[in-house]
Write an enzyme that holds these catalytic residues in place. Structure first.
Site, PDB file in Angstrom:
ATOM      1  N   TRP A 171      -3.824   4.948   0.613  1.00 19.81           N
ATOM      2  CA  TRP A 171      -4.158   5.939   1.635  1.00 19.81           C
ATOM      3  C   TRP A 171      -5.143   7.001   1.157  1.00 19.81           C
ATOM      4  O   TRP A 171      -5.889   7.580   1.953  1.00 19.81           O
ATOM      5  CB  TRP A 171      -2.887   6.595   2.190  1.00 19.81           C
ATOM      6  CG  TRP A 171      -3.185   7.266   3.496  1.00 19.81           C
ATOM      7  CD1 TRP A 171      -3.250   8.610   3.755  1.00 19.81           C
ATOM      8  CD2 TRP A 171      -3.532   6.613   4.726  1.00 19.81           C
ATOM      9  NE1 TRP A 171      -3.613   8.831   5.053  1.00 19.81           N
ATOM     10  CE2 TRP A 171      -3.783   7.611   5.682  1.00 19.81           C
ATOM     11  CE3 TRP A 171      -3.658   5.273   5.100  1.00 19.81           C
ATOM     12  CZ2 TRP A 171      -4.156   7.323   6.989  1.00 19.81           C
ATOM     13  CZ3 TRP A 171      -4.020   4.983   6.402  1.00 19.81           C
ATOM     14  CH2 TRP A 171      -4.266   6.006   7.332  1.00 19.81           C
TER      15      TRP A 171
ATOM     16  N   THR B  92       0.847  -1.187   0.000  1.00 20.97           N
ATOM     17  CA  THR B  92       0.000   0.000   0.000  1.00 20.97           C
ATOM     18  C   THR B  92       0.890   1.247   0.000  1.00 20.97           C
ATOM     19  O   THR B  92       2.095   1.161   0.252  1.00 20.97           O
ATOM     20  CB  THR B  92      -0.956  -0.030   1.225  1.00 20.97           C
ATOM     21  OG1 THR B  92      -1.777   1.134   1.215  1.00 20.97           O
ATOM     22  CG2 THR B  92      -0.197  -0.088   2.529  1.00 20.97           C
ATOM     23  N   CYS B  93       0.300   2.410  -0.309  1.00 17.18           N
ATOM     24  CA  CYS B  93       1.085   3.662  -0.338  1.00 17.18           C
ATOM     25  C   CYS B  93       0.096   4.817  -0.305  1.00 17.18           C
ATOM     26  O   CYS B  93      -0.935   4.727   0.347  1.00 17.18           O
ATOM     27  CB  CYS B  93       1.983   3.713  -1.580  1.00 17.18           C
ATOM     28  SG  CYS B  93       1.060   3.660  -3.130  1.00 17.18           S
ATOM     29  N   GLY B  94       0.379   5.901  -1.010  1.00 12.03           N
ATOM     30  CA  GLY B  94      -0.520   7.048  -1.031  1.00 12.03           C
ATOM     31  C   GLY B  94      -1.714   6.858  -1.953  1.00 12.03           C
ATOM     32  O   GLY B  94      -2.836   7.177  -1.606  1.00 12.03           O
TER      33      GLY B  94
END
Length: 285
Positions: A269, A240-242
């Site tokens: 996110w 996962t990330c932004g």
């Protein structure tokens, strides 16, 4: 020559295959919202000869407000065919050399059933540093014939990640910078809460490549980076990330380490951090 199982190809390999009509090159560069010049303008100013621009915001589901979510298979097939790519082509994705976006394009191609896709190690940064040829302006490829079927096991939805809060069947690892993960700085997207998904671990994507050359670190260093976070490479992993782009750098590194069956949380996110979203944790992992 890299092995057929390694998703990376070298600049030497690409230079030797640029004239091959069955090798199609895409510039998948990406920047955060508001950062100028736009990636497409960078592409027009300088790109690898014959490359077409892959716009992750265009090749996405426009019916949802979240950034560059996966489109349906029919749209992906149309968009890719319009770039001059056919199902029997080898696709080589590169970016500006910051290891942010080419892995996202690579993972999308794999997700839609196109196995013959690679990432250029070092990207345009290494290509230019070696004095290799560049082109300017727009390319107008002849449309290809591309078919796509989405394998949903490659991605995770918010509902699946929420369910995992209780089951803990899958490990989550977040590719954002430590200060964003810990929630000590505001998010770059307006209105998004700070912090991370509870129980997730943190491995900023930039730690996986050599900043001077843009090339990915050796396998043993990649392995140490992951295991140093407490991640078990033998158990299911979701990255996962932004907004689901830099997470794919972790996905690519895991793939190089022989990990199969990992998945990408597409909304990441920008979805989880919405004001009315699921629980948020702050502080170190």
């Amino acid at each position: 020559m890299t092995s057929s199982t390694d998703p990376l190809v070298s600049t030497e390999w690409l230079a030797a295959h640029l004239g091959d009509p069955k090798v199609k090159v895409i510039d998948a560069s990406f920047k955060m919202p508001g950062v100028l010049p736009l990636p497409v303008d960078d592409y027009l100013a300088a790109h690898i000869p014959g490359a077409v621009f892959f716009d992750v915001d265009a090749v996405s589901d426009h019916s949802v407000p979240l950034p560059h979510m996966y489109p349906d298979a029919d749209q992906f097939a149309r968009d890719i065919a319009a770039l001059g790519i056919s199902s029997d082509d080898t696709v080589v994705a590169y970016d500006a050399g910051g290891w942010v976006a080419a892995p996202r394009a690579w993972w999308m191609f794999l997700s839609y059933g196109h196995a013959n896709v690679k990432v250029l190690d070092g990207g345009l940064k290494k290509w230019k540093a070696e004095g290799r040829a560049i082109e300017t302006g727009k390319s107008s490829p002849k449309p290809g014939t591309f078919s796509a079927t989405l394998d949903k096991s490659y991605i995770r939805s918010k509902a699946q990640v929420v369910a995992n809060l209780d089951s803990r069947k899958e490990q989550l690892i977040d590719a954002r910078a430590a200060n964003r993960f810990e929630g000590s700085v505001p998010e770059p997207r307006a209105g998004i809460r700070s912090g991370h998904i509870p129980a997730s671990r943190n491995l900023p994507y930039n730690l996986l490549f050599d900043a001077a050359t843009g090339t990915m670190k050796p396998l043993e260093e990649l392995r140490e980076a992951f295991t140093g976070t407490g991640l078990d490479l033998d158990k299911p992993i979701v990255t996962t990330c932004g907004s689901g782009v830099s997470a794919a750098v972790l996905t690519l590194a895991l793939y190089r380490l022989g990990v199969r069956g990992s998945a990408l949380y597409d909304g990441s996110w920008s979805e989880w951090g919405q004001p009315d979203g699921p629980p948020v944790a702050t502080g170190p992992a």
